[in-house]
Write an enzyme that holds these catalytic residues in place. Sequence first.
Site, PDB file in Angstrom:
ATOM      1  N   ASN A  39       0.835  -1.205   0.000  1.00 20.74           N
ATOM      2  CA  ASN A  39       0.000   0.000   0.000  1.00 20.74           C
ATOM      3  C   ASN A  39       0.870   1.255   0.000  1.00 20.74           C
ATOM      4  O   ASN A  39       0.525   2.261   0.608  1.00 20.74           O
ATOM      5  CB  ASN A  39      -0.930   0.006   1.215  1.00 20.74           C
ATOM      6  N   PHE A  84       5.129  -0.611  11.861  1.00 24.76           N
ATOM      7  CA  PHE A  84       3.988   0.050  11.216  1.00 24.76           C
ATOM      8  C   PHE A  84       3.329  -0.821  10.149  1.00 24.76           C
ATOM      9  O   PHE A  84       2.366  -0.385   9.519  1.00 24.76           O
ATOM     10  CB  PHE A  84       4.438   1.347  10.532  1.00 24.76           C
ATOM     11  N   SER A 128      -3.886   1.595  18.199  1.00 26.75           N
ATOM     12  CA  SER A 128      -4.976   2.449  17.720  1.00 26.75           C
ATOM     13  C   SER A 128      -6.004   2.682  18.818  1.00 26.75           C
ATOM     14  O   SER A 128      -6.223   1.814  19.679  1.00 26.75           O
ATOM     15  CB  SER A 128      -5.659   1.790  16.520  1.00 26.75           C
ATOM     16  N   ALA A 129      -6.644   3.837  18.756  1.00 28.47           N
ATOM     17  CA  ALA A 129      -7.736   4.115  19.689  1.00 28.47           C
ATOM     18  C   ALA A 129      -8.934   3.212  19.451  1.00 28.47           C
ATOM     19  O   ALA A 129      -9.843   3.154  20.296  1.00 28.47           O
ATOM     20  CB  ALA A 129      -8.165   5.583  19.571  1.00 28.47           C
ATOM     21  N   TYR A 152     -10.212  -5.219  12.477  1.00 30.44           N
ATOM     22  CA  TYR A 152      -8.996  -4.393  12.553  1.00 30.44           C
ATOM     23  C   TYR A 152      -8.668  -4.060  14.002  1.00 30.44           C
ATOM     24  O   TYR A 152      -7.544  -4.266  14.466  1.00 30.44           O
ATOM     25  CB  TYR A 152      -9.186  -3.099  11.744  1.00 30.44           C
ATOM     26  N   LYS A 156      -5.363  -5.240  16.704  1.00 30.43           N
ATOM     27  CA  LYS A 156      -4.552  -4.366  17.557  1.00 30.43           C
ATOM     28  C   LYS A 156      -4.656  -4.792  19.015  1.00 30.43           C
ATOM     29  O   LYS A 156      -3.662  -4.815  19.758  1.00 30.43           O
ATOM     30  CB  LYS A 156      -4.993  -2.910  17.390  1.00 30.43           C
ATOM     31  N   TYR A 180      -3.001   5.553  18.505  1.00 31.81           N
ATOM     32  CA  TYR A 180      -3.273   6.742  17.696  1.00 31.81           C
ATOM     33  C   TYR A 180      -4.756   7.069  17.722  1.00 31.81           C
ATOM     34  O   TYR A 180      -5.597   6.177  17.719  1.00 31.81           O
ATOM     35  CB  TYR A 180      -2.930   6.527  16.222  1.00 31.81           C
ATOM     36  N   ASN A 202     -10.169   7.428   5.167  1.00 36.13           N
ATOM     37  CA  ASN A 202     -10.086   8.469   6.176  1.00 36.13           C
ATOM     38  C   ASN A 202     -10.593   9.798   5.634  1.00 36.13           C
ATOM     39  O   ASN A 202     -10.568  10.046   4.426  1.00 36.13           O
ATOM     40  CB  ASN A 202      -8.647   8.609   6.664  1.00 36.13           C
ATOM     41  N   ARG A 234     -14.034  13.755  16.171  1.00 37.03           N
ATOM     42  CA  ARG A 234     -12.823  12.948  16.329  1.00 37.03           C
ATOM     43  C   ARG A 234     -11.642  13.836  16.745  1.00 37.03           C
ATOM     44  O   ARG A 234     -11.642  15.038  16.529  1.00 37.03           O
ATOM     45  CB  ARG A 234     -12.465  12.233  15.012  1.00 37.03           C
ATOM     46  N   GLY A 298     -20.980   0.780  13.441  1.00 38.30           N
ATOM     47  CA  GLY A 298     -19.815   0.761  14.319  1.00 38.30           C
ATOM     48  C   GLY A 298     -19.235   2.121  14.629  1.00 38.30           C
ATOM     49  O   GLY A 298     -18.414   2.249  15.541  1.00 38.30           O
TER      50      GLY A 298
END
Length: 338
Positions: A39, A84, A128-129, A152, A156, A180, A202, A234, A298
């Site tokens: 990606n 990452f 991730s949050a 996802y 995490k 994050y 995003n 956010r 969600g």
Amino acid sequence: MQNNKTVLVTGGTGYIGSHAVVELIESGYRVIVLDNLSNSRDTVIDSIFTITGVVPEFILGDIRNGALLDSVFKSHSIDAVMHFAGLKAVGESTEIPLAYYDNNVNGTIQILNAMKAAGVRSFIFSSSATVYGHPEWLPLTESHPRRATNPYGNTKLMVEGILEDLAACDNEWRIACLRYFNPVGAHGTGLIGESPAGLPNNLMPYVAQVASGRRPTLYVFGNDYDTADGTGVRDYVHVVDLAKGHVNALAYCERNAGRMLAVNLGTGVGYSVLEMIQAFEQVSGKPVPYKVVSRREGDVAACWADVALAESLLKWKAERGVRQMCEDAWRWERNFEN
């Protein structure tokens, strides 16, 4: 400045990884990038050179290839790993969950096994949050219950559990899980930024592509939330600030063995979708036409971070506001188009 420490950065040609590579180099670290380019593009290495004057070593490969990882650690003197190399699209994870578990969980285990064999114990993990799920309180503190709501987020959460167990069983490990919130923006040079393949997942790249005319309309998912203007709120954090947080976390880990640190990286301030659209229009001078559609399953109404722990332990605080986030994202969009 040179500190003679070498950091292996997995996913280092990606959006956040490439910015971390820049900050590491500028902080004096030697960097080795490992990426399978699933990606991203290898031309990012050229951009990193233009920004820093340093060409990081690039290795084309996959984190699930244990033999490759072993050879990398045997042929290089590596002091720490920043990880990452994760698949990161919530929607996609619900369509191909096995791919997410394979890459994000199995891939991380492969890295940790190779690190253990090589005697490398410093590990910075890109969390991730999303591990918090639906907020019970705001701002979100690190003590908030963790219960992810999609594959996802679950990957995490699983990796965080693995790292907790690893740190508990072996006090030589130095681990930081960085949760994050919403990374946005681009490097101030406009040379590296977010370039998603296909339709952006995003908000910011989607807004930028509509402003530049690459896409006709932005879809806003719901305007009936219990927020000031009805759209989701956010915590948006500039990607350069986020990258600097990783360097601070690495320095913290170098000083503190025998524990795993989990810490939020955000600004501590929430902005709605409409506020971000308006801010981008002001910066770009371009209209961002949008259409309100139904909520996404969600999605939560509001989510922002308590950042006190990052400030106290990592000596880190986000410095760039919404205007700079938009300015840098717009500069990147125009450069990317050219």
